[in-house]
Design a protein around this motif. Structure first.
Motif, PDB file in Angstrom:
ATOM      1  N   ASP A  78       0.681  -1.331   0.168  1.00 53.34           N
ATOM      2  CA  ASP A  78      -0.153  -0.449  -0.235  1.00 53.34           C
ATOM      3  C   ASP A  78       1.071   1.205   0.132  1.00 53.34           C
ATOM      4  O   ASP A  78       1.689   1.118   1.059  1.00 53.34           O
ATOM      5  CB  ASP A  78      -0.727  -0.214   1.081  1.00 53.34           C
ATOM      6  N   LEU A  79       1.037   1.989  -1.160  1.00 57.22           N
ATOM      7  CA  LEU A  79       1.767   2.821  -1.114  1.00 57.22           C
ATOM      8  C   LEU A  79       1.432   4.495  -1.490  1.00 57.22           C
ATOM      9  O   LEU A  79       0.386   4.183  -1.696  1.00 57.22           O
ATOM     10  CB  LEU A  79       2.204   3.108  -3.201  1.00 57.22           C
ATOM     11  N   THR A  80       0.868   5.447  -0.675  1.00 58.47           N
ATOM     12  CA  THR A  80       0.518   6.684  -0.712  1.00 58.47           C
ATOM     13  C   THR A  80       1.486   7.634  -0.892  1.00 58.47           C
ATOM     14  O   THR A  80       2.954   7.472   0.042  1.00 58.47           O
ATOM     15  CB  THR A  80       0.423   6.709   1.054  1.00 58.47           C
ATOM     16  N   ASP A  89       5.719   7.859  -3.866  1.00 62.46           N
ATOM     17  CA  ASP A  89       5.123   7.538  -2.362  1.00 62.46           C
ATOM     18  C   ASP A  89       6.480   8.316  -1.407  1.00 62.46           C
ATOM     19  O   ASP A  89       7.172   8.272  -2.210  1.00 62.46           O
ATOM     20  CB  ASP A  89       4.763   6.235  -2.458  1.00 62.46           C
ATOM     21  N   ALA A  92       5.163   3.921   2.620  1.00 64.33           N
ATOM     22  CA  ALA A  92       4.687   2.727   2.245  1.00 64.33           C
ATOM     23  C   ALA A  92       4.241   0.922   3.050  1.00 64.33           C
ATOM     24  O   ALA A  92       5.400   1.707   4.137  1.00 64.33           O
ATOM     25  CB  ALA A  92       5.585   2.398   1.618  1.00 64.33           C
ATOM     26  N   SER A 228       0.625  -1.979  -5.295  1.00 62.08           N
ATOM     27  CA  SER A 228      -0.540  -0.817  -4.642  1.00 62.08           C
ATOM     28  C   SER A 228      -1.129  -0.707  -5.603  1.00 62.08           C
ATOM     29  O   SER A 228      -2.302  -0.354  -5.251  1.00 62.08           O
ATOM     30  CB  SER A 228       1.118   0.172  -4.673  1.00 62.08           C
ATOM     31  N   GLY A 232      -3.097  -3.857  -3.261  1.00 63.47           N
ATOM     32  CA  GLY A 232      -2.807  -4.722  -2.160  1.00 63.47           C
ATOM     33  C   GLY A 232      -2.445  -5.756  -3.009  1.00 63.47           C
ATOM     34  O   GLY A 232      -2.246  -6.836  -1.722  1.00 63.47           O
TER      35      GLY A 232
END
Length: 239
Positions: A78-80, A89, A92, A228, A232
């Protein structure tokens, strides 16, 4: 030292690998201020499709694999990008599956206030666990199951030949980050000289990272991005 302890079976069958690398220097949009280090790291044209994962997440991944001796099989990521307008990102959360059944988690962040270069690894087996952190590199904590924790210091009691080989100064004197680079350069030179001289290199020098470790890092980044994007989903990360 940690790698050798795992190889010697002191942790038993490995079950859990926890790795993280947290920083705070990109908590704001520093790349817009003219800071060159921040600018190129957040430019996909220069750094590729990953930000924090490629910059520091790969260090945590490589360290966990080096110590544990495990081969990464799959990732769920899950990259943000928490900072508005940042194309790559800056945080992570990644779940890991290793060959043989061990499971792991990796956290990489450059937006975690209070963290400078907090690279840490914890590994647990059915006989015990160990933990180490880069910011306090002279200390390794080993806890056999059911016993009190044991603090192993660089050059101190309990440190074995693998650690002694790359220890330069007496115990109690700080040694770590810069000497780590010196160890890599020394081992690389030994491998080159051994090839030129037609002899077998010092066995310890063979631990220096090579092309395969580079490929593993690239594959890890590609798999994390793909996972991602698929919310996921588990993606193959092995080379």
């Amino acid at each position: 030292q940690a790698r050798q302890m795992v190889a010697d079976g002191l942790l038993g069958n490995l079950r859990i690998v926890q790795a993280e690398y947290a920083q705070d220097w990109l908590t704001t949009k520093l790349e817009d201020t003219g800071q060159k280090q921040a600018a190129w790291r957040n430019d996909p044209a220069q750094s590729g499709p990953v930000g924090a994962v490629g910059d520091i997440g790969t260090h945590a991944m490589n360290l966990a694999g080096f110590i544990s001796g495990l081969s990464l099989k799959e990732v769920s990521a899950d990259l943000t990008s928490f900072v508005e307008g940042r194309p790559l990102d800056d945080n992570a959360h990644i779940m890991l599956r290793y060959e043989g059944g061990a499971k792991g988690m990796l956290w990489a962040s450059q937006v975690a206030p209070g963290n400078e270069n907090a690279l840490k690894v914890r590994i647990y087996g059915d006989k015990g666990g160990l933990s180490w952190e880069q910011e306090n590199p002279n200390y390794l904590t080993f806890t056999p199951y059911g016993e009190p924790p044991r603090l192993i210091t660089r050059g101190g009691a309990g440190a074995g030949p693998a650690a002694a080989r790359v220890t330069r100064v007496p115990s109690g004197h700080p040694e770590g980050y810069l000497e780590g680079f010196a160890n890599l350069y020394t081992d690389a030179a030994e491998l080159i000289l051994a090839k030129i001289e037609g002899r077998e290199p010092d066995e310890g020098a063979t631990l220096v990272p090579g092309i395969r470790q580079g490929l593993e890092g690239v594959k890890f980044c590609e798999a994390v991005v793909e996972s991602s994007k698929k919310n996921g989903a588990w993606v193959k990360a092995s080379v």
